[in-house]
Motif scaffolding. Sequence first.
Motif, mmCIF file in Angstrom:
data_model
loop_
_atom_site.group_PDB
_atom_site.id
_atom_site.type_symbol
_atom_site.label_atom_id
_atom_site.label_comp_id
_atom_site.label_asym_id
_atom_site.label_seq_id
_atom_site.Cartn_x
_atom_site.Cartn_y
_atom_site.Cartn_z
ATOM 1 N N UNK A 402 0.828 -1.200 0.000
ATOM 2 C CA UNK A 402 0.000 0.000 0.000
ATOM 3 C C UNK A 402 0.870 1.260 0.000
ATOM 4 N N UNK A 403 0.413 2.339 -0.642
ATOM 5 C CA UNK A 403 1.179 3.597 -0.649
ATOM 6 C C UNK A 403 1.546 4.104 0.737
ATOM 7 N N UNK A 404 0.705 3.823 1.737
ATOM 8 C CA UNK A 404 1.036 4.274 3.091
ATOM 9 C C UNK A 404 2.319 3.630 3.598
ATOM 10 N N UNK A 405 2.543 2.369 3.229
ATOM 11 C CA UNK A 405 3.768 1.696 3.637
ATOM 12 C C UNK A 405 4.980 2.268 2.911
ATOM 13 N N UNK A 406 4.799 2.641 1.643
ATOM 14 C CA UNK A 406 5.887 3.282 0.909
ATOM 15 C C UNK A 406 6.247 4.619 1.541
ATOM 16 N N UNK A 407 5.231 5.316 2.045
ATOM 17 C CA UNK A 407 5.478 6.594 2.724
ATOM 18 C C UNK A 407 6.296 6.367 4.003
ATOM 19 N N UNK A 408 6.001 5.293 4.729
ATOM 20 C CA UNK A 408 6.761 4.978 5.942
ATOM 21 C C UNK A 408 8.219 4.671 5.599
ATOM 22 N N UNK A 409 8.436 3.930 4.508
ATOM 23 C CA UNK A 409 9.801 3.652 4.079
ATOM 24 C C UNK A 409 10.553 4.948 3.796
ATOM 25 N N UNK A 410 9.881 5.888 3.133
ATOM 26 C CA UNK A 410 10.511 7.177 2.854
ATOM 27 C C UNK A 410 10.825 7.954 4.113
ATOM 28 N N UNK A 411 9.929 7.898 5.091
ATOM 29 C CA UNK A 411 10.170 8.591 6.359
ATOM 30 C C UNK A 411 11.375 8.005 7.094
ATOM 31 N N UNK A 412 11.499 6.670 7.068
ATOM 32 C CA UNK A 412 12.647 6.031 7.709
ATOM 33 C C UNK A 412 13.934 6.453 7.024
ATOM 34 N N UNK A 413 13.898 6.496 5.689
ATOM 35 C CA UNK A 413 15.082 6.931 4.941
ATOM 36 C C UNK A 413 15.472 8.363 5.304
ATOM 37 N N UNK A 414 14.488 9.230 5.510
ATOM 38 C CA UNK A 414 14.778 10.611 5.926
ATOM 39 C C UNK A 414 15.482 10.627 7.278
ATOM 40 N N UNK A 415 15.043 9.775 8.189
ATOM 41 C CA UNK A 415 15.693 9.702 9.488
ATOM 42 C C UNK A 415 17.127 9.209 9.357
ATOM 43 N N UNK A 416 17.351 8.225 8.490
ATOM 44 C CA UNK A 416 18.712 7.718 8.278
ATOM 45 C C UNK A 416 19.626 8.804 7.726
ATOM 46 N N UNK A 417 19.074 9.682 6.862
ATOM 47 C CA UNK A 417 19.891 10.711 6.214
ATOM 48 C C UNK A 417 20.372 11.774 7.201
ATOM 49 N N UNK A 418 19.722 11.874 8.353
ATOM 50 C CA UNK A 418 20.069 12.916 9.319
ATOM 51 C C UNK A 418 21.284 12.555 10.170
ATOM 52 N N UNK A 419 21.640 11.279 10.207
ATOM 53 C CA UNK A 419 22.749 10.857 11.058
ATOM 54 C C UNK A 419 23.718 10.016 10.236
ATOM 55 N N UNK A 420 24.966 10.004 10.660
ATOM 56 C CA UNK A 420 25.991 9.216 9.978
ATOM 57 C C UNK A 420 26.153 7.826 10.586
ATOM 58 N N UNK A 421 25.711 7.631 11.818
ATOM 59 C CA UNK A 421 25.912 6.359 12.499
ATOM 60 C C UNK A 421 24.947 5.296 11.972
ATOM 61 N N UNK A 422 25.322 4.033 12.211
ATOM 62 C CA UNK A 422 24.431 2.930 11.890
ATOM 63 C C UNK A 422 23.183 3.020 12.767
ATOM 64 N N UNK A 423 22.057 2.577 12.225
ATOM 65 C CA UNK A 423 20.806 2.788 12.932
ATOM 66 C C UNK A 423 19.796 1.729 12.517
ATOM 67 N N UNK A 424 18.830 1.475 13.377
ATOM 68 C CA UNK A 424 17.730 0.554 13.083
ATOM 69 C C UNK A 424 16.435 1.156 13.600
ATOM 70 N N UNK A 425 15.405 1.108 12.763
ATOM 71 C CA UNK A 425 14.100 1.668 13.129
ATOM 72 C C UNK A 425 13.028 0.623 12.836
ATOM 73 N N UNK A 426 12.111 0.414 13.792
ATOM 74 C CA UNK A 426 10.999 -0.520 13.618
ATOM 75 C C UNK A 426 9.695 0.244 13.832
ATOM 76 N N UNK A 427 8.761 0.103 12.889
ATOM 77 C CA UNK A 427 7.495 0.833 12.926
ATOM 78 C C UNK A 427 6.343 -0.163 12.799
ATOM 79 N N UNK A 428 5.312 0.015 13.606
ATOM 80 C CA UNK A 428 4.076 -0.769 13.476
ATOM 81 C C UNK A 428 3.051 0.101 12.751
ATOM 82 N N UNK A 429 2.635 -0.331 11.546
ATOM 83 C CA UNK A 429 1.697 0.449 10.745
ATOM 84 C C UNK A 429 0.266 0.213 11.225
ATOM 85 N N UNK A 430 -0.635 1.113 10.855
ATOM 86 C CA UNK A 430 -2.033 0.986 11.243
ATOM 87 C C UNK A 430 -2.682 -0.240 10.621
ATOM 88 N N UNK A 431 -2.098 -0.743 9.523
ATOM 89 C CA UNK A 431 -2.656 -1.901 8.827
ATOM 90 C C UNK A 431 -2.095 -3.211 9.361
#
Length: 505
Positions: A402-431
């Motif tokens: 679903x497009x909403x999940x693609x939007x979440x992927x983009x948001x995670x990528x934005x968070x990764x771009x803000x820092x240089x360190x290795x990182x892991x993010x886990x999100x529970x979607x409404x679906x």
Amino acid sequence: MISPRMASGTQEKQYTPSLLSFFLYNPSFGSREGEEEKKILFYHPSEVEKNEKIRNVGLCEAIVQFTRTFCPTKPAKSLHTQKNRQFFFEAEDSFWIVMVVRNPMVEKPNKDGRPPTIEYQEEEILDTVYGAVLRECYSMYKLFNGTFGRAMEAGGVELLMQKLDKFFYRYLQTLHLQSCDLLDVFGGIAFFPLDKMTYLKIQSFVNRVEESLSLIKYTAFLYNDQLIWSGLEQDDMRILYKYLTTSLFPRHSEPELAGRDSPLRPEVAGNLLHYGRFLTGPANLKDPEAKFRFPRIFVNTEDSYEELHLIVYKAMSAAVCFMISASVELTREFCEQLDGLVGPQLTLLASDICEQYNVNRRISGPDKEPQFKFIYFNHMNLAEKSTIHMRKTASVSLTSVHPDLMKILGDINCDFARVDEDEEIIVKAMTDYWVVGKKSDQRELYVILNQKNANLIEVNEEVKRLCATQKEKTARRRGRDGERAMDCFTTLKLSALQGVMTASV
């Protein structure tokens, strides 16, 4: 809260992002009062009234200058408003490109006969995605026209404006903003997996052709729209790959051929079936009126600045790009020589690759529908792989989520771009989907899991198992096929092994 994209209603109309305007200006060209129009080098749509063009350019110039007061080295990259989003990019010194995108919106009717209510979904647009699209516009222009500065040196502002009009008039018609997503941010390259011996055959083929046709400076080899070998620098190959897979190849699509007995072009040359043809240049070598003109590209623009002829030659699902100095005039005799040399060999290679690919698929067994989907990108070699995208072209992006999940992927990528360190993010979607992003050692992995009743610990363990399984599969494949002898971007000619590799073919 349900996303506006998922809102139901038979009377509602949803509008995707669209291009409102696209323009290029240089503030140093109209510094005097009354000469503001001289700043504008290109403006789309062209029918916009002159004063409105000047106002829009002036506003962007003011925004950029104002933000420089806070950080002189990092001016504004975007401006958010309720109805649209503006993106700014300084492509070259004082040359600014601006793209204005209308935000997606929902039109809801009113029961009492009043005009419909418009709701703008300004948060649905990601700066990283459309900022990457804007930068790619410049990269594609530079590939076929060179830099703005070189055009200014060759013919001044008039020549530059002619080049901009000619290129962007066509290119902007192919810009489908509603199809842009995380893959546009990466701008990666899909590599075709090969066993060791087949890869060596391809390397041997490239070496033999470059030795026989000494005019060739660079070569790139692709199969089924995936890269196998390239002699270009990564950044040049990245944008050329984008052009080939989203523009040139789709225009020349043909039924896929499997094996050596598929009759498409039954020509015989040295007892070998010959299915080769030019995708650029002459459509038919036997036509006495054939034109031997090839598109020109510019590579290494930051260093040696090379202008090259681009010859794209295809046989079955294999395509080879030959790049030759633009100072050389390409004749009928040269094209006939290339056709006679490359056609039969490329036909055999394409058949061998197809057969080997089918053998590997039979060994690995039937594909099972996985419980997860992923996107992987390696920043070091630009390798990209997605099981989320069923089809990704310039005009359409068909995804299996679903497009909403693609939007979440983009948001995670934005968070990764803000820092240089290795990182892991886990999100529970409404679906009830779980979305996991991992950034480690210049690699990024995004996984979508459909495990409704799982908890955070279980999801984390599942992703670890998935990563371990993929590594194990890769290790088994490498153990069976052997490590590749050469890196895809190595230009070393291995002349000492030439005879051995030729004999093995």
